[in-house]
Design an enzyme around this catalytic site. Structure first.
Site, mmCIF file in Angstrom:
data_model
loop_
_atom_site.group_PDB
_atom_site.id
_atom_site.type_symbol
_atom_site.label_atom_id
_atom_site.label_comp_id
_atom_site.label_asym_id
_atom_site.label_seq_id
_atom_site.Cartn_x
_atom_site.Cartn_y
_atom_site.Cartn_z
ATOM 1 N N THR A 38 0.982 -1.033 0.395
ATOM 2 C CA THR A 38 0.031 0.256 -0.064
ATOM 3 C C THR A 38 0.928 1.186 0.214
ATOM 4 O OG1 THR A 38 -1.812 -1.131 1.279
ATOM 5 C CG2 THR A 38 -1.819 0.784 1.297
ATOM 6 N N TYR A 101 -12.820 -5.721 -2.233
ATOM 7 C CA TYR A 101 -13.858 -5.214 -2.840
ATOM 8 C C TYR A 101 -14.222 -7.183 -3.458
ATOM 9 C CZ TYR A 101 -17.404 -3.503 -6.392
ATOM 10 O OH TYR A 101 -18.225 -3.077 -7.546
ATOM 11 N N TYR A 127 -2.075 -11.044 4.330
ATOM 12 C CA TYR A 127 -1.528 -9.832 4.687
ATOM 13 C C TYR A 127 -3.064 -9.365 5.528
ATOM 14 C CZ TYR A 127 -1.601 -4.688 4.240
ATOM 15 O OH TYR A 127 -0.981 -3.346 4.892
ATOM 16 N N ARG A 132 -8.462 -2.057 4.891
ATOM 17 C CA ARG A 132 -8.185 -2.049 2.912
ATOM 18 C C ARG A 132 -9.298 -3.086 2.767
ATOM 19 N NH1 ARG A 132 -5.429 2.644 1.279
ATOM 20 N NH2 ARG A 132 -3.994 3.323 2.759
ATOM 21 N N LYS A 155 1.236 -11.016 8.238
ATOM 22 C CA LYS A 155 1.555 -9.391 8.264
ATOM 23 C C LYS A 155 0.124 -8.633 8.488
ATOM 24 C CE LYS A 155 2.061 -5.003 6.263
ATOM 25 N NZ LYS A 155 2.263 -4.416 5.174
ATOM 26 N N ILE A 197 6.832 -4.812 10.181
ATOM 27 C CA ILE A 197 6.853 -4.334 9.116
ATOM 28 C C ILE A 197 5.760 -3.313 8.830
ATOM 29 C CG2 ILE A 197 6.214 -5.229 6.348
ATOM 30 C CD1 ILE A 197 5.610 -8.263 6.598
#
Length: 285
Positions: A38, A101, A127, A132, A155, A197
């Site tokens: 990102t 989405y 992740y 998000r 993560k 991270i």
């Protein structure tokens, strides 16, 4: 460290500035670099640009710092195809998110990650980024995936400590927890995270290394360093990443002010806050 992507005055990738950033991290002994996350504005880069960034960084670093690459896509096979294009580069691992989405059910998520893990030539890190993706990976899904020989960690960016506790209960030497929320790093380390991270690490690699490395051996030092950069850490989350961190790097002398649409430059109030907090930090030293 989740590396930003600098752009020049024509909004093209500034490879000269990428080199300067990488030299900064080599000098400060950064433990690893994440590309195309990102923070890198990966969604604003063309496939050709993504490949060129990864190739440039791999060739320049030449194994001096481990490299993780985001192959984040809501199209499972597209993620694999991109990884296949990178297969000959010196990459250490891939970062893979739940599809954004496109809403999936539990079985679909398991198959998504499993298919990617089965078809790429590097280990993958899951992740979890609900801000998000719109949802958090169920801990039981993560547990099932943790048994896959090519899935080596997660993560975790939810900031949910109950969730991280559930994850930490089945972490081991083959599947580890990485913190991904700079604001809650110390609590994550206390729950078993092996590292972070990080976004703020773009600006403060030396300080972040002290925070993580000293946590078990010298917790007061770790906490002191964490508190030292905390005001700026708060600042970089006031507006969407990587808008604030790129402006902070710009204040520090890097050519990182530009972002690509749909992002725009930080608000005047945030610019002033970043400038004030950075001046206070360097004057306090």
């Amino acid at each position: 460290m989740a590396l930003v992507t600098p752009f020049d005055e024509e909004n093209k990738i500034n490879f000269k500035e990428i080199k300067r950033l990488l030299d900064y991290h080599i000098e400060n002994k950064t433990d690893g670099v994440l590309l195309l996350g990102t923070t890198a504005e990966a969604e604003s880069l063309s496939d050709e640009e993504r490949y060129s960034v990864v190739r440039y960084v791999c060739e320049y670093l030449d194994h001096r710092i481990p490299i993780m690459v985001g192959i984040i896509s809501n199209n499972t096979k597209k993620a694999v195809l991109f990884a296949d294009a990178l297969k000959d580069l010196s990459i250490d691992s891939y970062l893979v998110s739940a599809p954004y989405y496109v809403k999936s059910n539990t079985e679909g998520l398991i198959r998504h990650f499993t298919y990617i893990a089965d078809h790429v030539n590097r280990p993958i890190i899951l992740y979890n980024v609900p801000k998000r993706n719109g949802f958090s990976l169920d801990a039981e899904v993560v547990k099932i995936l943790s048994y896959h020989k090519n899935i080596i960690g997660i993560k975790e960016a939810s900031g949910d400590f109950a969730y991280q506790t559930k994850i930490s209960m089945f972490c081991n030497s083959s599947f580890v927890l990485y913190a991904a929320d700079d604001l809650t790093l110390l609590p994550s380390l206390s729950l078993g995270a092996v590292g972070v991270i990080s976004v703020i690490n773009n600006a403060f690699p030396k300080e972040m290394k002290v925070i993580v490395d000293a946590y078990e051996k010298d917790r007061p030092l770790s906490k002191l360093m964490y508190e030292k950069i905390f005001p700026l850490t708060e600042d970089i989350y006031v507006e969407p990443s990587p808008i604030p961190i790129k402006y902070l790097l710009y204040i520090m002398g890097f050519q990182t002010r530009k972002v690509r649409l749909p992002l725009a430059e930080p608000s005047l109030s945030l610019r002033r806050k970043l400038e004030e907090d950075y001046l206070f930090l360097i004057n306090d030293d």
